[in-house]
Design a protein around this motif. Structure first.
Motif, short mmCIF file in Angstrom:
data_model
loop_
_atom_site.label_atom_id
_atom_site.label_comp_id
_atom_site.label_asym_id
_atom_site.label_seq_id
_atom_site.Cartn_x
_atom_site.Cartn_y
_atom_site.Cartn_z
N VAL A 8 34.09 57.24 38.96
CA VAL A 8 34.70 56.67 37.77
C VAL A 8 34.33 55.20 37.66
N THR A 9 34.62 54.63 36.50
CA THR A 9 34.42 53.20 36.28
C THR A 9 35.78 52.55 36.07
N ALA A 10 36.21 51.80 37.08
CA ALA A 10 37.46 51.05 36.95
C ALA A 10 37.23 49.91 35.97
N GLN A 11 38.22 49.66 35.13
CA GLN A 11 38.03 48.65 34.09
C GLN A 11 39.27 47.76 33.95
N LEU A 12 39.02 46.48 33.69
CA LEU A 12 40.08 45.52 33.43
C LEU A 12 39.68 44.65 32.25
N VAL A 13 40.60 44.47 31.30
CA VAL A 13 40.39 43.59 30.15
C VAL A 13 41.28 42.36 30.35
N VAL A 14 40.65 41.18 30.33
CA VAL A 14 41.35 39.93 30.60
C VAL A 14 41.56 39.16 29.29
N ALA A 15 42.77 38.64 29.12
CA ALA A 15 43.06 37.79 27.96
C ALA A 15 44.15 36.79 28.37
N PRO A 16 43.92 35.49 28.14
CA PRO A 16 42.70 34.90 27.59
C PRO A 16 41.58 34.85 28.63
N TYR A 17 40.41 34.50 28.21
CA TYR A 17 39.27 34.43 29.11
C TYR A 17 38.28 33.40 28.58
N ASP A 18 37.43 32.92 29.47
CA ASP A 18 36.30 32.08 29.08
C ASP A 18 35.27 32.16 30.19
N GLU A 19 34.34 31.21 30.20
CA GLU A 19 33.25 31.29 31.18
C GLU A 19 33.73 31.04 32.61
N THR A 20 34.97 30.56 32.78
CA THR A 20 35.49 30.34 34.14
C THR A 20 36.17 31.59 34.71
N THR A 21 36.36 32.58 33.88
CA THR A 21 37.08 33.78 34.31
C THR A 21 36.23 34.63 35.27
N SER A 22 36.86 35.04 36.34
CA SER A 22 36.19 35.92 37.30
C SER A 22 37.21 36.94 37.79
N ALA A 23 36.75 38.16 38.08
CA ALA A 23 37.66 39.22 38.54
C ALA A 23 37.04 39.94 39.73
N ALA A 24 37.89 40.30 40.68
CA ALA A 24 37.46 41.05 41.86
C ALA A 24 38.39 42.24 42.02
N LEU A 25 37.84 43.34 42.48
CA LEU A 25 38.62 44.57 42.65
C LEU A 25 38.72 44.92 44.13
N SER A 26 39.95 45.21 44.56
CA SER A 26 40.20 45.71 45.91
C SER A 26 40.81 47.10 45.78
#
Length: 224
Positions: A8-26
């Motif tokens: 599967v493809t785990a997905q996360l939508v971030v708001a607000p966001y910009d070029e500094t936004t980063s996400a990691a999955l555990s």
């Protein structure tokens, strides 16, 4: 619900966001092991995805950690079902093909599990005192006996389809009519009707010649 082996493809939508936004999955598997699939974004940090393969049945915990704009921690629990059982995975006196031919209709989608359950019921409640030729796995080797056992479990699956799978034996089986043998259900005040069993079971077993399937008595008196 996903099953074991699903990619599967785990997905996360971030708001607000910009070029500094980063996400990691555990990801924590049911056995407690932790993995960190690589998460990527193709739209500047708003949507993050990571590939994930469910390798075991049970509850999985997905934990997204967002840093930068939109910083947050998001968790999700996912229930993963076992891969569907096949006839090679279970002990059964009948196949789904035999069940379909018996029903003259497509078998239920959980036919493998039902046939396995019906086989256990036949073993524990009808065949404890039965003597017949069998192989190393306890399966009948005589085709007449094998056909009768297949008919018996198919009858029980058909019966469950009519009355509900929840219907089960409420008391110890003292017996059921098989040919000239008269067996009783329950004992004393606990005696119950044989309605918990498909009538076709006794018909199938009584059709087998005595030289191929016979019944013996146990020392404690439970037997035929």
């Amino acid at each position: 619900m996903p099953e074991v082996g699903d990619l599967v493809t785990a997905q996360l939508v971030v708001a607000p966001y910009d070029e500094t936004t980063s996400a990691a999955l555990s990801v924590t598997a049911p056995d407690g092991t932790v993995s960190t699939p690589v998460a990527t974004s193709t739209d500047g940090g708003q949507t993050w995805t990571a590939p994930l393969t469910y390798t075991a049945a049970g509850i999985w915990l997905l934990r997204w950690t967002v840093t930068g704009t939109g910083a947050s921690v998001e968790t999700e629990t996912v229930g993963v079902a076992p891969a569907p059982a096949t006839m090679a995975d279970v002990r059964s006196y009948a196949t789904t093909t035999q069940l379909a031919n018996f029903l003259r209709a497509a078998p239920p989608l959980d036919a493998v599990q039902l046939l396995e359950r019906a086989t256990r019921l036949l073993d524990s409640d009808f065949l404890k005192a039965a003597v017949y030729d069998e192989d190393d796995e306890g399966m009948p080797t005589d085709p007449v006996v094998a056909a009768a056992f297949a008919e018996a479990v198919c009858s029980q699956v058909e019966f469950w389809g009519e009355v509900g799978v929840e219907t089960d034996v409420s008391g110890p089986l003292q017996g059921v009519a098989i040919g000239s043998v008269n067996l009783q259900f329950g004992a004393g005040d606990t005696r119950s009707s044989p309605d918990y069993y498909a009538p076709g079971i006794s018909r199938a077993l009584s059709s087998v010649p005595a030289d191929k399937l016979r019944w013996v008595a146990f020392a404690d008196g439970f037997g035929w």
